[in-house]
Scaffold this motif. Sequence first.
Motif, PDB file in Angstrom:
ATOM      1  N   UNK A   1     -15.198  30.444 -21.279  1.00 39.49           N
ATOM      2  CA  UNK A   1     -15.000  29.102 -20.732  1.00 39.49           C
ATOM      3  C   UNK A   1     -13.510  28.801 -20.576  1.00 39.49           C
ATOM      4  N   UNK A   2     -12.707  29.186 -21.549  1.00 36.97           N
ATOM      5  CA  UNK A   2     -11.259  28.965 -21.429  1.00 36.97           C
ATOM      6  C   UNK A   2     -10.682  29.736 -20.248  1.00 36.97           C
ATOM      7  N   UNK A   3     -11.172  30.935 -20.047  1.00 40.82           N
ATOM      8  CA  UNK A   3     -10.702  31.759 -18.935  1.00 40.82           C
ATOM      9  C   UNK A   3     -11.044  31.113 -17.597  1.00 40.82           C
ATOM     10  N   UNK A   4     -12.247  30.537 -17.500  1.00 35.08           N
ATOM     11  CA  UNK A   4     -12.657  29.872 -16.261  1.00 35.08           C
ATOM     12  C   UNK A   4     -11.765  28.669 -15.971  1.00 35.08           C
ATOM     13  N   UNK A   5     -11.517  27.845 -16.984  1.00 32.41           N
ATOM     14  CA  UNK A   5     -10.703  26.642 -16.782  1.00 32.41           C
ATOM     15  C   UNK A   5      -9.270  27.000 -16.381  1.00 32.41           C
ATOM     16  N   UNK A   6      -8.700  28.007 -17.027  1.00 28.88           N
ATOM     17  CA  UNK A   6      -7.324  28.402 -16.716  1.00 28.88           C
ATOM     18  C   UNK A   6      -7.213  28.971 -15.313  1.00 28.88           C
ATOM     19  N   UNK A   7      -8.233  29.693 -14.860  1.00 27.82           N
ATOM     20  CA  UNK A   7      -8.225  30.251 -13.509  1.00 27.82           C
ATOM     21  C   UNK A   7      -8.250  29.134 -12.475  1.00 27.82           C
ATOM     22  N   UNK A   8      -9.105  28.137 -12.685  1.00 31.75           N
ATOM     23  CA  UNK A   8      -9.190  27.018 -11.748  1.00 31.75           C
ATOM     24  C   UNK A   8      -7.872  26.252 -11.692  1.00 31.75           C
ATOM     25  N   UNK A   9      -7.252  26.059 -12.853  1.00 32.27           N
ATOM     26  CA  UNK A   9      -5.996  25.306 -12.915  1.00 32.27           C
ATOM     27  C   UNK A   9      -4.803  26.148 -12.479  1.00 32.27           C
TER      28      UNK A   9
END
Length: 385
Positions: free
Chosen positions: A153-161
């Motif tokens: 989940x952290x990886x997904x959020x950082x990719x989007x941002x």
Amino acid sequence: MVNAMQQQDWDPRSEAVQRDQRAAYDEMRERCPVAYSNFLGWSLFRHEDILRVLNDPATFSNAVSRHLSVPDGMDPPEHTAFRRMIMPYFRPERVAAFEPPCREIAATLVQALLARDELEFIGDFANEFAVRSQSASLGWPPDLCTPLRLWTEKNRRATFAEDRAAMAEIAREFEGYAHELLQIRRTAGDQASDDITSSLLRQQVQGRPLRDEEIVSVLRNWTVGEIGTISASLGILVHHLSEHPDLQEQLRTQPSLLPAAIEEILRIHGPLVANRRITTRAVEIGGRKIAAGERISLIWISANRDGRVFEDPETYRPDRDQSANLLYGAGIHVCPGAPLARMEMRVAVEELLAHTACMEPVPERPPTTAVYPGSGFAALPLRIR
């Protein structure tokens, strides 16, 4: 490189796009099939253009990451050697051997849901199944499942941002997990568990043992791809079935139809949004001139809904020819883990259908759609009985 004054044709992170990614990509495919944005570079939406890229790795390189990416981020001949090394892990006999433990994971999760009238399918089943099955396939301990789920989940959020500092920290976190797992196996020596992770320590490429950073990269690519995609796929599949009770019942009574149904449902609503390439020379695609060194984003979801290739693309037709379906890509980088993914999805849905009489939406709590780089649903309330 693109001129700093290059006009944006669209904003992939806009609220309108994220509200309904499929509709947005469909609209772009017809209005501006080769589109520039600061976030994704040049995005391709038509099946024909994407297939051209997939079949020309010399012009459209996979070496797009700043970090080592084995073998996804490599080009021939390096890619060829590493891919030859990993392909045996997805042979039919290995996938078949993993099916019983995979089914046990699914059955255990389904049983835990049956006592509840209502559930949130993504958190209560899809994410759990994806993480547990991935960990089991690699021989990782159960107590790593929760950290892996949070890490994904952290990886997904950082990719989007597009938060590069966070992405680097997240990469280091995974490296810590992987190095610890490798050290445990080295310390155990001949007594180490007989699993894929141990096996990678014995592998060779081009006459030399794999370096630790290469093993970590293989494990990271498998984990990122497997957990996110399997979870998203299960959410999409179960949402479709909950909206179509007749199909749900047909698949309960005729489970042999499930593989074709899965392929077609995931063609209509893809679990993976995009993949990247970089141009090695100046090219022209769809009338747009693209310089060497430019980023290319292949919008899988749009390609599989292209009416030029799939007649009535939004219509569920499981008997249609799936040879053009780009669910697992095409060309030399076609997903090597496709046999494992197909088995895991089939088993999970089989167990859900076999132990329920009905899965239906919760009208007062509609699903929450996922945002880039995810697809499908962030939350999917369901009632089961």
